[in-house]
Design a protein around this motif. Structure first.
Motif, short mmCIF file in Angstrom:
data_model
loop_
_atom_site.label_atom_id
_atom_site.label_comp_id
_atom_site.label_asym_id
_atom_site.label_seq_id
_atom_site.Cartn_x
_atom_site.Cartn_y
_atom_site.Cartn_z
N ASP A 11 0.88 -1.18 0.00
CA ASP A 11 0.00 0.00 0.00
C ASP A 11 0.91 1.22 0.00
O ASP A 11 1.43 1.62 1.04
CB ASP A 11 -0.90 -0.03 1.23
CG ASP A 11 -1.87 1.15 1.29
OD1 ASP A 11 -1.93 1.92 0.32
OD2 ASP A 11 -2.57 1.29 2.32
N ILE A 12 1.11 1.80 -1.17
CA ILE A 12 2.13 2.85 -1.34
C ILE A 12 1.52 4.03 -2.10
O ILE A 12 0.72 3.84 -3.02
CB ILE A 12 3.34 2.29 -2.09
CG1 ILE A 12 4.03 1.22 -1.24
CG2 ILE A 12 4.34 3.39 -2.47
CD1 ILE A 12 5.03 0.36 -1.97
N SER A 41 -1.39 6.11 10.01
CA SER A 41 -0.92 4.73 9.88
C SER A 41 -2.04 3.74 10.06
O SER A 41 -3.02 4.00 10.78
CB SER A 41 0.17 4.45 10.94
OG SER A 41 1.28 5.28 10.77
N THR A 97 1.64 1.19 7.65
CA THR A 97 1.93 2.32 6.75
C THR A 97 2.29 3.56 7.55
O THR A 97 1.92 3.71 8.71
CB THR A 97 0.71 2.64 5.87
OG1 THR A 97 -0.36 3.12 6.71
CG2 THR A 97 0.25 1.43 5.08
N GLU A 120 1.67 7.47 6.28
CA GLU A 120 1.11 8.14 5.11
C GLU A 120 0.47 9.49 5.43
O GLU A 120 -0.74 9.67 5.27
CB GLU A 120 0.08 7.24 4.44
CG GLU A 120 -0.97 6.65 5.38
CD GLU A 120 -2.02 5.85 4.64
OE1 GLU A 120 -2.55 6.34 3.63
OE2 GLU A 120 -2.30 4.72 5.07
N GLU A 158 3.25 7.79 1.07
CA GLU A 158 2.93 6.62 1.89
C GLU A 158 3.98 5.53 1.68
O GLU A 158 4.28 5.16 0.54
CB GLU A 158 1.56 6.07 1.53
CG GLU A 158 1.16 4.83 2.30
CD GLU A 158 -0.22 4.32 1.91
OE1 GLU A 158 -0.78 3.52 2.68
OE2 GLU A 158 -0.72 4.73 0.84
N ASP A 193 5.58 1.64 3.41
CA ASP A 193 5.25 0.44 4.17
C ASP A 193 6.42 0.11 5.08
O ASP A 193 7.56 -0.08 4.62
CB ASP A 193 4.97 -0.73 3.22
CG ASP A 193 3.76 -0.46 2.33
OD1 ASP A 193 3.00 0.49 2.62
OD2 ASP A 193 3.58 -1.20 1.34
#
Length: 476
Positions: free
Chosen positions: A299-300, A384, A414, A416, A440, A442
């Motif tokens: 999840d970026i 997060s 995360t 972000e 963001e 990980d």
């Protein structure tokens, strides 16, 4: 993605089988019926070796068994869900089911994992699913949802048992006694398996690294195709499609709907319509993650200047967000509460928007929990969330285990932060309006502190500009 609260509740769901239309099917002639079961080569009867994740899944099942002595537990994979008429959505098993079986993208709809308590102690655990239809049966050629003539080879009970290191049985054997399942365990079981995923084992961490690697390649693809996105009237969909190709070719799918938000769309936190133009001079915020075959997902988010260079005001906002992300990363040390990461990011966000004259109070006043919060207008989401086999993993864990829990080695989450100045927000000067930035990454917590798994994807404003210049076609 930047919100939590997604449900991963374990519940018995009613079957939703494929709606197979029969009124348009041509009848089979007797010659077909007489010969369709013959003339097929013998299938190999060798069994596969046990897959690497089987030992880890076995340990998870043992933990569940120990936590629920004497209770019959049922964890369903879920059923196919109808998209339209006789078309289904791609099947993805329930995360808890995959976590406890080790069955990922190749799992079967309608399967159930059953923990049957022994008279002495522990449980006998059996995976029930509908075995492939033998070619001597009518299902083989007539059932479009499970017939191998339609969907290809399906797993056999013996093969899955060897593959997963788990006893298997036909789903009919479960359905005969389905009413005997203990009622009222869903909430307890859901909470337990959610908290079981707070700390990842070695296999899960390896899969998270793989998911990040595939996602990084997908972001490179996006940067290399920015010109194509600019040239199309719905360029956001070009960006979405480019990433999807990488996720499907090198993984299983995307872990969630990609956000490809250009210009003012970047200020909408979950913009997944992705039907806008990608305009030179604007920023495009891309929040994307590849899900690998084990179902673990990255999840970026990266925010890119479409023209290749940030304007002064864009750079100011971008670097403030990066400063907040770096502060959150520095705060993520062993033994602090999970919420401390968010609090560190908020200190930077409040300080910067106050410095720019956007707050009616001081940064210190905005940070007062009960009476403040004015800075949250520009970053309403959290910093997060836990990450793993779900993009918002462990969502049903208790607050004291999640938000107020302590950071431990093996946690993956995360960081972000973002700043979003919506196009019609008159509380900010006009030059800020329509700018949305999120960064963001990980993060893996280790005994030696936090490790940014996605640090190889350019993060600073200078790095992002160099990235675009490096991957852009000559003459851009």
């Amino acid at each position: 993605m930047s919100t939590t609260g997604d449900s991963d509740t374990i519940a018995q769901q009613p079957a939703q089988t494929t709606s197979t239309s029969t009124n348009r099917r041509q009848p089979y002639g007797q010659g077909f019926l007489d010969t369709i079961s013959t003339g097929w080569a013998e299938r190999p009867d060798s069994l596969p070796p046990e897959r690497p994740q089987a030992e880890y899944a076995r340990a998870r099942r043992e933990a569940v068994s120990a936590a629920f002595p004497g209770r019959r537990l049922v964890v369903p994979a879920g059923e196919l869900k109808q998209r339209s008429n006789d078309t289904d959505y791609p099947f993805r098993a329930h995360s808890a089911f995959s976590h406890l079986t080790g069955w990922g993208a190749d799992s079967e709809p309608g399967a159930v994992l059953v923990f049957e308590p022994r008279e002495t102690s522990g449980h006998d655990v059996t995976l029930h699913f509908r075995e492939r239809a033998d070619r001597t049966t009518a299902e083989f050629y007539s059932d479009a949802s499970i017939g191998e003539f339609w969907i290809g080879p399906r797993p056999a009970l013996a093969g899955v048992a060897a593959d997963l290191g788990l006893a298997t049985a036909h789903v009919d054997a479960f359905e005969e006694h389905a009413d005997d399942a203990v009622v009222g365990t869903d909430a307890d079981l859901t909470r337990f398996v959610s908290e079981l995923r707070l700390v990842k084992d070695e296999y899960e961490i390896e899969q998270m690294r793989l998911a990040v690697d595939v996602t990084a390649a997908g972001f490179d693809d996006i940067v290399a195709h920015l010109d194509a996105a600019v040239a199309h009237p719905r360029g956001e969909r070009i960006v979405e499609g480019v990433f999807h190709r990488r996720a499907r070719s090198d993984g299983n799918a995307v872990g969630y709907d990609t956000i490809a938000a250009s210009g003012p769309h970047a200020c909408y936190l979950h913009w997944t319509r992705n039907d806008g133009a990608v305009v030179p001079g604007d920023l495009i915020l891309v929040d994307a993650g590849a899900e690998v075959d084990s179902l673990y997902t990255a999840d970026i988010t990266r925010t890119l200047p479409v023209s290749g260079r940030f304007t002064d005001i864009q750079r100011r906002v971008y670097e403030a967000v990066r400063e907040a992300a770096d502060a959150a990363f520095a705060a993520a040390v062993l033994g602090v509460t999970f919420r401390s990461v968010h609090e560190a990011a908020m200190q930077v966000i409040a300080a910067r928007v106050a410095e720019w004259g956007l707050l009616p109070v001081t940064a210190e006043e905005a940070l007062v929990a009960d009476s403040g919060g004015q800075h949250r207008r520009y970053m309403v989401h959290g910093t997060s969330h836990h990450l793993g086999i779900d993009v918002h993993d462990c969502a049903q864990a208790r607050r004291e285990m999640y938000y107020d829990g302590l950071l431990e080695p093996g946690m993956v989450f995360t960081i972000e932060p973002g700043l979003y100045f919506q196009i019609d927000d008159v509380t900010v000067p006009e030059e800020y309006r329509g700018i949305g930035v999120r960064i963001e990454d990980d993060i893996l917590m280790t005994e030696d502190g936090p490790v940014n798994l996605s640090a190889g994807i350019p993060r600073t404003a200078d790095e992002v500009e160099a990235w675009i210049a490096r991957l852009s076609p000559p003459g851009r």
